[in-house]
Design a protein around this motif. Structure first.
Motif, PDB file in Angstrom:
ATOM      1  N   THR A 135      63.918  36.368  59.743  1.00  0.00           N
ATOM      2  CA  THR A 135      64.608  37.313  58.862  1.00  0.00           C
ATOM      3  C   THR A 135      64.450  38.768  59.263  1.00  0.00           C
ATOM      4  O   THR A 135      65.226  39.610  58.819  1.00  0.00           O
ATOM      5  CB  THR A 135      64.110  37.144  57.415  1.00  0.00           C
ATOM      6  OG1 THR A 135      62.689  37.317  57.378  1.00  0.00           O
ATOM      7  CG2 THR A 135      64.454  35.757  56.888  1.00  0.00           C
ATOM      8  N   ARG A 179      65.904  44.248  59.632  1.00  0.00           N
ATOM      9  CA  ARG A 179      66.778  43.100  59.335  1.00  0.00           C
ATOM     10  C   ARG A 179      67.750  42.844  60.480  1.00  0.00           C
ATOM     11  O   ARG A 179      67.937  41.705  60.910  1.00  0.00           O
ATOM     12  CB  ARG A 179      67.544  43.373  58.047  1.00  0.00           C
ATOM     13  CG  ARG A 179      68.538  42.273  57.651  1.00  0.00           C
ATOM     14  CD  ARG A 179      69.626  42.837  56.766  1.00  0.00           C
ATOM     15  NE  ARG A 179      70.411  43.859  57.474  1.00  0.00           N
ATOM     16  CZ  ARG A 179      71.068  44.839  56.862  1.00  0.00           C
ATOM     17  NH1 ARG A 179      71.019  44.963  55.558  1.00  0.00           N
ATOM     18  NH2 ARG A 179      71.771  45.709  57.581  1.00  0.00           N
ATOM     19  N   ASP A 180      68.382  43.915  60.989  1.00  0.00           N
ATOM     20  CA  ASP A 180      69.365  43.750  62.063  1.00  0.00           C
ATOM     21  C   ASP A 180      68.716  43.289  63.363  1.00  0.00           C
ATOM     22  O   ASP A 180      69.299  42.498  64.117  1.00  0.00           O
ATOM     23  CB  ASP A 180      70.122  45.062  62.288  1.00  0.00           C
ATOM     24  CG  ASP A 180      71.049  45.405  61.129  1.00  0.00           C
ATOM     25  OD1 ASP A 180      71.332  44.500  60.317  1.00  0.00           O
ATOM     26  OD2 ASP A 180      71.486  46.563  61.029  1.00  0.00           O
ATOM     27  N   THR A 183      68.191  39.670  62.992  1.00  0.00           N
ATOM     28  CA  THR A 183      69.461  38.978  63.188  1.00  0.00           C
ATOM     29  C   THR A 183      69.761  38.799  64.669  1.00  0.00           C
ATOM     30  O   THR A 183      70.190  37.731  65.114  1.00  0.00           O
ATOM     31  CB  THR A 183      70.598  39.766  62.514  1.00  0.00           C
ATOM     32  OG1 THR A 183      70.380  39.795  61.094  1.00  0.00           O
ATOM     33  CG2 THR A 183      71.949  39.121  62.792  1.00  0.00           C
ATOM     34  N   ARG A 186      67.501  36.162  66.169  1.00  0.00           N
ATOM     35  CA  ARG A 186      67.929  34.836  65.706  1.00  0.00           C
ATOM     36  C   ARG A 186      69.176  34.371  66.456  1.00  0.00           C
ATOM     37  O   ARG A 186      69.278  33.222  66.866  1.00  0.00           O
ATOM     38  CB  ARG A 186      68.189  34.925  64.200  1.00  0.00           C
ATOM     39  CG  ARG A 186      68.445  33.605  63.513  1.00  0.00           C
ATOM     40  CD  ARG A 186      68.504  33.802  62.008  1.00  0.00           C
ATOM     41  NE  ARG A 186      69.620  34.639  61.597  1.00  0.00           N
ATOM     42  CZ  ARG A 186      69.496  35.805  60.992  1.00  0.00           C
ATOM     43  NH1 ARG A 186      68.301  36.302  60.730  1.00  0.00           N
ATOM     44  NH2 ARG A 186      70.559  36.490  60.628  1.00  0.00           N
ATOM     45  N   ARG A 187      70.128  35.268  66.629  1.00  0.00           N
ATOM     46  CA  ARG A 187      71.363  34.890  67.310  1.00  0.00           C
ATOM     47  C   ARG A 187      71.131  34.543  68.779  1.00  0.00           C
ATOM     48  O   ARG A 187      71.800  33.674  69.336  1.00  0.00           O
ATOM     49  CB  ARG A 187      72.384  36.025  67.193  1.00  0.00           C
ATOM     50  CG  ARG A 187      72.966  36.179  65.799  1.00  0.00           C
ATOM     51  CD  ARG A 187      73.907  37.358  65.735  1.00  0.00           C
ATOM     52  NE  ARG A 187      74.463  37.530  64.399  1.00  0.00           N
ATOM     53  CZ  ARG A 187      75.174  38.590  64.032  1.00  0.00           C
ATOM     54  NH1 ARG A 187      75.411  39.568  64.899  1.00  0.00           N
ATOM     55  NH2 ARG A 187      75.643  38.687  62.803  1.00  0.00           N
ATOM     56  N   GLN A 329      70.930  37.480  53.720  1.00  0.00           N
ATOM     57  CA  GLN A 329      72.214  37.594  54.422  1.00  0.00           C
ATOM     58  C   GLN A 329      72.787  36.193  54.621  1.00  0.00           C
ATOM     59  O   GLN A 329      72.061  35.199  54.543  1.00  0.00           O
ATOM     60  CB  GLN A 329      72.044  38.318  55.757  1.00  0.00           C
ATOM     61  CG  GLN A 329      70.905  37.812  56.617  1.00  0.00           C
ATOM     62  CD  GLN A 329      70.612  38.751  57.773  1.00  0.00           C
ATOM     63  OE1 GLN A 329      71.511  39.186  58.464  1.00  0.00           O
ATOM     64  NE2 GLN A 329      69.352  39.041  57.998  1.00  0.00           N
ATOM     65  N   ASP A 331      74.249  34.673  57.340  1.00  0.00           N
ATOM     66  CA  ASP A 331      74.326  34.003  58.643  1.00  0.00           C
ATOM     67  C   ASP A 331      72.961  33.614  59.198  1.00  0.00           C
ATOM     68  O   ASP A 331      72.757  33.599  60.399  1.00  0.00           O
ATOM     69  CB  ASP A 331      75.060  34.882  59.651  1.00  0.00           C
ATOM     70  CG  ASP A 331      74.292  36.140  60.008  1.00  0.00           C
ATOM     71  OD1 ASP A 331      73.420  36.549  59.213  1.00  0.00           O
ATOM     72  OD2 ASP A 331      74.553  36.729  61.077  1.00  0.00           O
ATOM     73  N   THR A 332      72.017  33.282  58.325  1.00  0.00           N
ATOM     74  CA  THR A 332      70.687  32.904  58.784  1.00  0.00           C
ATOM     75  C   THR A 332      70.659  31.432  59.182  1.00  0.00           C
ATOM     76  O   THR A 332      71.656  30.715  59.060  1.00  0.00           O
ATOM     77  CB  THR A 332      69.634  33.149  57.695  1.00  0.00           C
ATOM     78  OG1 THR A 332      69.841  32.196  56.644  1.00  0.00           O
ATOM     79  CG2 THR A 332      69.745  34.556  57.128  1.00  0.00           C
TER      80      THR A 332
END
Length: 395
Positions: A135, A179-180, A183, A186-187, A329, A331-332
């Protein structure tokens, strides 16, 4: 990867390094305030990006990185440091209001904020199979002030990510930055999972077979299923191995997680019976219990939040919204929107009583006694348990 060995909870687990492993390179005259978002001729007005995050799959990534890198390397040479940013896997540049900056090349401590599958104490070794979601990412031992600007470039596997915030208002939003960055990590780390969900053919085959990237099998186990579907192969062998991996200890850890939720605890006897029947190989009893109790558990979760009950359509919307709110968010790795589609398309799929299309994956077919007897397989029993388990993470 190790399988979970202890009770699994939704504890937030920060992994903080004890110290930075080096010191930053000091730079000056860092004139970085924005990146053009479009082409323009001399004298034309042009849009500027002052904040952006993207991966190396984006067509603008390399153009932006090369421009930023050239400026930073030039300033580093002026300061007597002959560096090549392409040799670093993690680059963090913090630019202060006076245009001086601290350049960290693979030396800054990094924290990943993750949603863990199981309970842990400090010092526990964390395996990828223990991670339910990522996250946030942060730099706990790097001083970043509200008036600073930040550029971060990092590598994960064979892909790269870029984040920058040139902070034109002098109000750097640290939480949003973290947070970004999470993200982006994670991506990159789980790109194959996102690709499987995005590919209509692969995801369609998975759903038709009753599978989803359930939190409990997220990682190698789900990747094996997705790879077979992508290749168009039968799933029998992979499913057999997956069933064998769900021993009594692993099933019990799921039960402990469920009982930690008030809206599950009221169903303790029924759910215990389902798990006992799963261990005994009675898939019919498992499916009959679990698929008919899912709606009730969802309704109880909704009632605890809203103070009243709701119809099934609203309950499914509530499950998705709860997951998004919990993760912060949409798209997790919990994939709430995709799970909403799975629930509608598989778990609560309609059936044609005339054509007799019902099977034991559908709660409606099971509840109305219209599921074909041969469809009550142990694989579908496991899928029902995993669907229920997914809701334990969501609500």
């Amino acid at each position: 990867m190790s399988e979970p060995l202890e009770p699994i909870t939704d504890t937030q687990m920060p992994g903080v390094l004890a110290a930075n492993i080096g010191t930053p390179i000091k730079l000056s005259d860092l004139m970085l305030d924005g990146v053009t978002a479009e082409a323009a001729r001399s004298g034309d007005a042009v849009k500027i990006w002052t904040r952006l995050h993207l991966t190396s799959d984006d067509r603008f990534f390399h153009r932006i990185v090369e421009g930023l890198g050239a400026h930073v390397e030039y300033r580093a040479r002026e300061a007597g440091h002959y560096i090549s940013l392409t040799r670093s896997g993690f680059i963090l540049l913090v630019i202060h209001p006076d245009n001086t900056g601290d350049l960290w090349l693979d030396t800054a401590a990094v924290t990943l904020q993750v949603l863990a599958k199981r309970s842990m104490v400090a010092g526990t070794v964390l395996f990828e199979n223990d991670i339910a979601d990522v996250t946030a990412m942060s730099f706990p031992l790097v001083e970043i002030g509200p008036h600073d600007r930040v550029v971060c470039i990092f590598r994960e596997g064979w892909r790269f990510a870029l984040f920058f915030d040139f902070n034109p208002k002098g109000e750097l939003a640290i939480a949003d930055m973290e947070r970004d960055l999470g993200t982006l990590h994670r991506r990159l780390k789980y790109r194959d999972l996102y690709d499987a969900i995005a590919d209509e053919n692969v995801f369609g085959r998975l759903i038709d077979a009753g599978w989803f990237p359930f939190v409990e099998i997220l990682g190698r186990e789900f990747r094996n299923l997705a790879t077979q579907c992508e290749a168009g192969f039968e799933l029998e062998e992979v499913e057999k191995k997956l069933l064998a991996a769900f021993n009594a200890q692993r099933i019990e850890s799921m039960f402990v997680r469920w009982m930690a939720k008030p809206h599950f605890a009221g169903k303790e006897r029924l759910l215990r019976s389902a798990l006992n029947n799963f261990a005994a190989g009675d898939s019919i009893a498992v499916i009959k219990i679990v698929l008919t109790e899912i709606e009730g558990i969802l309704r109880e979760a909704y009632r605890r939040v809203q103070g009243k009950g709701a119809k099934l359509k609203r309950l499914l919307e509530f499950a998705v919204q709860s997951a998004e709110a919990k993760a912060g968010q949409p798209d997790t790795l919990l994939f709430p929107a995709a799970f909403g589609h799975y629930l509608k398309s598989y778990t609560f799929a309609d059936f044609d009583p005339v054509a007799r299309t019902g099977n034991a994956g559908s709660r409606h077919a099971v509840g109305h006694g219209e599921a074909d007897a041969d469809s009550y397989t142990h694989v579908r029993a496991l899928q029902a348990l995993l669907t229920l388990d997914q809701l334990a993470f969501y609500t």
